[in-house]
Design an enzyme around this catalytic site. Structure first.
Site, PDB file in Angstrom:
ATOM      1  N   GLY A  91      28.221  -0.654   3.533  1.00  0.00           N
ATOM      2  CA  GLY A  91      27.401   0.075   2.576  1.00  0.00           C
ATOM      3  C   GLY A  91      25.960  -0.399   2.635  1.00  0.00           C
ATOM      4  N   ILE A 102      24.498  -3.146   1.341  1.00  0.00           N
ATOM      5  CA  ILE A 102      24.303  -4.550   1.738  1.00  0.00           C
ATOM      6  C   ILE A 102      24.785  -4.745   3.176  1.00  0.00           C
ATOM      7  CG2 ILE A 102      24.747  -6.983   1.212  1.00  0.00           C
ATOM      8  CD1 ILE A 102      25.151  -6.261  -1.680  1.00  0.00           C
ATOM      9  N   GLY A 103      25.948  -4.170   3.507  1.00  0.00           N
ATOM     10  CA  GLY A 103      26.501  -4.329   4.861  1.00  0.00           C
ATOM     11  C   GLY A 103      25.523  -3.844   5.925  1.00  0.00           C
ATOM     12  N   ASP A 122      34.341  -0.887   7.951  1.00  0.00           N
ATOM     13  CA  ASP A 122      34.416  -0.197   6.661  1.00  0.00           C
ATOM     14  C   ASP A 122      35.668   0.682   6.655  1.00  0.00           C
ATOM     15  OD1 ASP A 122      32.033   0.308   4.350  1.00  0.00           O
ATOM     16  OD2 ASP A 122      33.629   1.823   4.368  1.00  0.00           O
ATOM     17  N   ARG A 127      29.692  -6.264 -14.532  1.00  0.00           N
ATOM     18  CA  ARG A 127      30.322  -6.716 -13.291  1.00  0.00           C
ATOM     19  C   ARG A 127      31.841  -6.803 -13.465  1.00  0.00           C
ATOM     20  NH1 ARG A 127      25.705 -10.249 -13.269  1.00  0.00           N
ATOM     21  NH2 ARG A 127      24.332  -9.737 -11.557  1.00  0.00           N
ATOM     22  N   THR A 144      30.870  -9.434  -2.828  1.00  0.00           N
ATOM     23  CA  THR A 144      31.388  -8.401  -3.747  1.00  0.00           C
ATOM     24  C   THR A 144      31.468  -8.929  -5.184  1.00  0.00           C
ATOM     25  OG1 THR A 144      32.703  -7.547  -1.916  1.00  0.00           O
ATOM     26  CG2 THR A 144      33.335  -6.820  -4.116  1.00  0.00           C
ATOM     27  N   ARG A 204      15.231 -14.804  -7.355  1.00  0.00           N
ATOM     28  CA  ARG A 204      14.670 -13.912  -8.390  1.00  0.00           C
ATOM     29  C   ARG A 204      13.806 -14.727  -9.347  1.00  0.00           C
ATOM     30  NH1 ARG A 204      20.186 -10.384  -9.099  1.00  0.00           N
ATOM     31  NH2 ARG A 204      19.552  -8.741  -7.662  1.00  0.00           N
ATOM     32  N   HIS A 228      27.845 -15.997 -11.845  1.00  0.00           N
ATOM     33  CA  HIS A 228      26.880 -14.941 -11.534  1.00  0.00           C
ATOM     34  C   HIS A 228      26.951 -13.856 -12.611  1.00  0.00           C
ATOM     35  CE1 HIS A 228      24.291 -12.529  -9.097  1.00  0.00           C
ATOM     36  NE2 HIS A 228      25.195 -11.646  -8.753  1.00  0.00           N
TER      37      HIS A 228
HETATM   38  N1  APR Z   1      37.690  -2.136   2.880  1.00  0.00           N
HETATM   39  C1  APR Z   1      36.499  -2.083   3.514  1.00  0.00           C
HETATM   40  N2  APR Z   1      35.413  -1.493   2.992  1.00  0.00           N
HETATM   41  C2  APR Z   1      35.538  -0.942   1.782  1.00  0.00           C
HETATM   42  C3  APR Z   1      36.758  -0.950   1.053  1.00  0.00           C
HETATM   43  C4  APR Z   1      37.871  -1.569   1.663  1.00  0.00           C
HETATM   44  N3  APR Z   1      39.050  -1.610   1.061  1.00  0.00           N
HETATM   45  N4  APR Z   1      36.552  -0.317  -0.126  1.00  0.00           N
HETATM   46  C5  APR Z   1      35.270   0.068  -0.152  1.00  0.00           C
HETATM   47  N5  APR Z   1      34.665  -0.309   1.000  1.00  0.00           N
HETATM   48  C6  APR Z   1      33.285  -0.085   1.422  1.00  0.00           C
HETATM   49  C7  APR Z   1      32.720   1.245   0.945  1.00  0.00           C
HETATM   50  O1  APR Z   1      33.173   2.302   1.785  1.00  0.00           O
HETATM   51  C8  APR Z   1      31.230   1.002   1.073  1.00  0.00           C
HETATM   52  O2  APR Z   1      30.709   1.426   2.327  1.00  0.00           O
HETATM   53  O3  APR Z   1      32.415  -1.048   0.863  1.00  0.00           O
HETATM   54  C9  APR Z   1      31.089  -0.518   0.953  1.00  0.00           C
HETATM   55  C10 APR Z   1      30.309  -0.959  -0.260  1.00  0.00           C
HETATM   56  O4  APR Z   1      29.013  -0.511  -0.081  1.00  0.00           O
HETATM   57  P1  APR Z   1      28.083   0.005  -1.269  1.00  0.00           P
HETATM   58  O5  APR Z   1      28.883   0.895  -2.159  1.00  0.00           O
HETATM   59  O6  APR Z   1      26.838   0.537  -0.672  1.00  0.00           O
HETATM   60  O7  APR Z   1      27.801  -1.329  -2.110  1.00  0.00           O
HETATM   61  P2  APR Z   1      26.731  -2.464  -1.808  1.00  0.00           P
HETATM   62  O8  APR Z   1      25.460  -2.154  -2.481  1.00  0.00           O
HETATM   63  O9  APR Z   1      26.724  -2.751  -0.353  1.00  0.00           O
HETATM   64  O10 APR Z   1      27.403  -3.677  -2.615  1.00  0.00           O
HETATM   65  C11 APR Z   1      28.661  -4.196  -2.239  1.00  0.00           C
HETATM   66  O11 APR Z   1      28.258  -6.310  -3.293  1.00  0.00           O
HETATM   67  O12 APR Z   1      26.567  -7.031  -4.741  1.00  0.00           O
HETATM   68  C12 APR Z   1      27.857  -6.547  -4.632  1.00  0.00           C
HETATM   69  O13 APR Z   1      28.109  -5.369  -6.714  1.00  0.00           O
HETATM   70  C13 APR Z   1      28.002  -5.222  -5.320  1.00  0.00           C
HETATM   71  O14 APR Z   1      30.390  -5.280  -5.275  1.00  0.00           O
HETATM   72  C14 APR Z   1      29.239  -4.700  -4.678  1.00  0.00           C
HETATM   73  C15 APR Z   1      29.139  -5.211  -3.245  1.00  0.00           C
END
Ligand code: APR
Length: 316
Positions: free
Chosen positions: A12, A14-15, A34, A89, A120, A152, A176
């Site tokens: 997503g 962060i990834g 993903d 959270r 996460t 921050r 956190h």
């Molecule tokens: N296995 C692998 N990937 C998964 C799964 C799973 N079971 N379930 C969800 N995902 C993927 C989603 O498809 C998505 O691409 O995890 C990704 C999460 O990305 P975003 O929704 O963009 O979230 P992001 O901003 O990257 O944050 C991820 O980090 O800081 C924390 O609170 C935030 O819990 C969140 C995490």
């Protein structure tokens, strides 16, 4: 020496940023995983094309198969669902707990020697759940929060003091959550502790109190502004700094969520404390001598962490 392998679980916001930073910093070849394989593959392809433009030979691969993370040196886990406005959270707990179990099983099977950084949220509970489900050694499982929260605080201090960010050190302890503990006594500008800057008249106490509060709510502030998702640039760089300390044996002293076995008087819980990260993973947990008010704030934060950990255990 063969290239290091970086597995990013979750492609997503962060990834994707992690993949970009790993490529730019040439940490190693990147596997972006993903559940939505198309997202991972699309981002990896786009970044490979960017690498080609940048004259960078790192390989990037997107996948929805855990077999592709085989032998990874580092796994950074962001899989899950981010916070929506008005959502705490902890509301994310149950949804992301299921995700952590899947990730733990994939990592245990294909990359059991990896140094794992969990991002996460809710962080303290997710890193606990991942550790428990993966059964990886405590030296190789850490949670990313303290580096982010500290930076921050550092940014707010730099703007208020009008002193370069390079000369500000800030330190945040505990969970956190909104009761995290920005430690003013251990934060400084050019080596001068914040309470002394207040005494010297360079910083007003009420401004410092407001920055402490803003740090505590730092994640929520960005969630509100974005309206759709949570912070991702700084969380990504924070996790990369932790990974780099492991990969390059830098022995950085960073606030990270680490497994406590007696340190600070706690057991069987992850909490944000200063640790040294080197080639052996978590090489040392540094125990600070806290003053009564700091200890009280730390205990309050730990009570919140314990609550979410109890919920994790109840779901299992
Ligand atoms: N296995 C692998 N990937 C998964 C799964 C799973 N079971 N379930 C969800 N995902 C993927 C989603 O498809 C998505 O691409 O995890 C990704 C999460 O990305 P975003 O929704 O963009 O979230 P992001 O901003 O990257 O944050 C991820 O980090 O800081 C924390 O609170 C935030 O819990 C969140 C995490």
């Amino acid at each position: 020496m063969s290239r290091r392998k970086i597995a990013l679980i979750g492609a997503g916001n962060i990834g994707g940023t992690l993949a970009l930073l790993s490529m730019q910093r040439q940490l190693g070849d990147v596997t972006l995983f993903d559940v939505f394989g198309g997202t991972a593959k699309g981002k990896a392809l786009d970044l490979s094309q960017m690498a080609s433009l940048a004259g960078n030979d790192m390989h990037l691969k997107g996948t929805d198969s855990y077999a592709d993370i085989k032998g990874a040196d580092v796994c950074i886990i962001t899989a899950g669902f981010p916070r929506k406005p008005g959502m705490g959270r902890e509301d994310l707990l149950q949804k992301n707990l299921e995700v952590m179990k899947q990730v733990a099983s994939g990592v245990r099977e294909y990359a059991p020697k990896a140094f794992c950084v969990v991002v996460t949220n809710p962080l303290d509970a997710m890193v606990y759940a991942f550790h428990k489900a993966s059964n990886l050694p405590k030296s190789h499982v850490v949670g990313m929060a303290g580096v982010l929260d500290s930076t921050r605080f550092r940014m707010f201090l730099s703007e208020e003091l009008q002193i370069s960010r390079n000369d500000i050190q800030a330190f945040v302890l505990g969970g956190h959550g909104d009761d995290m503990v920005p430690l003013t006594r251990f934060s400084n500008a050019g080596g001068i502790p914040l309470p002394q800057l207040v005494e010297m008249g360079m910083l007003k106490q009420d401004k410092l109190d407001a920055m402490v509060e803003r740090t505590r709510k730092g994640g929520g502030e960005i969630v509100q502004l974005l309206g759709n998702g949570s912070a991702f640039y700084t969380p990504a760089l924070s996790a990369i700094e932790m990974a780099e300390s492991y990969l390059y044996d830098q022995k950085r002293l960073l606030p990270c969520a680490t497994y406590l076995e007696g340190e600070y008087g706690y057991n069987n819980i992850f909490a944000g404390v200063p640790i040294i990260i080197g080639a052996n993973g978590v090489e040392k947990v540094v125990e600070l001598q806290l003053e009564p008010n700091e200890k009280e704030a730390f205990e309050r934060s730990m009570a919140s962490v314990q609550k979410t950990v109890d919920e994790v255990n109840a779901f299992n």
